[in-house]
Design an enzyme around this catalytic site. Structure first.
Site, PDB file in Angstrom:
ATOM      1  N   CYS A  42       0.845  -1.202   0.000  1.00  0.00           N
ATOM      2  CA  CYS A  42       0.000   0.000   0.000  1.00  0.00           C
ATOM      3  C   CYS A  42       0.882   1.255   0.000  1.00  0.00           C
ATOM      4  CB  CYS A  42      -0.917   0.001   1.220  1.00  0.00           C
ATOM      5  SG  CYS A  42      -0.039   0.124   2.790  1.00  0.00           S
ATOM      6  N   CYS A  45       3.239   1.524   3.041  1.00  0.00           N
ATOM      7  CA  CYS A  45       4.380   0.607   2.949  1.00  0.00           C
ATOM      8  C   CYS A  45       5.420   1.153   1.969  1.00  0.00           C
ATOM      9  CB  CYS A  45       3.924  -0.774   2.502  1.00  0.00           C
ATOM     10  SG  CYS A  45       2.745  -1.546   3.623  1.00  0.00           S
TER      11      CYS A  45
END
Length: 118
Positions: A42, A45
């Site tokens: 995502c 991250c």
């Protein structure tokens, strides 16, 4: 009537609800030294990975960064909240995005703790 005599479900003491074992935890911690970002891929991250790349560049460390997206591998580290940062097999941060300076500090502390003292 067997309604009130139900067997209680056995619960595991692991933080991931029992999907990992002490053996998998040891394997995760003993994995090849390096830096890993744990997360699904995502935006958070990816932001953590970018901050870690910048921190490693400033520290002059030519270390490859592995981005682990497989939940089973993430759970083997005992991490249930991503993004997480693993340095040399030890989880040093989880559940938040570190800034470049914060990542730099965390990496230095983790590497200093792993270095043999003379």
């Amino acid at each position: 009537m067997g309604l009130f005599n139900k067997k209680k479900e056995e619960t595991k003491s692991c933080c991931c609800g029992g999907s990992c074992t002490p053996e998998t935890m040891k394997q995760a911690e003993a994995a090849a030294p390096g830096v890993r970002v744990l997360g699904s891929g995502c935006a958070k991250c990816n932001a953590l990975e970018a901050a870690v790349r910048e921190a490693l560049a400033e520290l002059g460390m030519d270390t490859a960064i592995d981005h682990v997206t497989d939940f089973a591998q993430i759970a083997a580290y005992g991490v249930m909240t991503t993004p997480a940062l693993v340095v040399d097999g030890k989880v040093v941060s989880y559940g938040r995005v570190l800034g470049k300076d914060e990542a730099k500090s965390v990496i230095q502390k983790a590497r200093a703790g792993a270095a043999p003292s003379s």
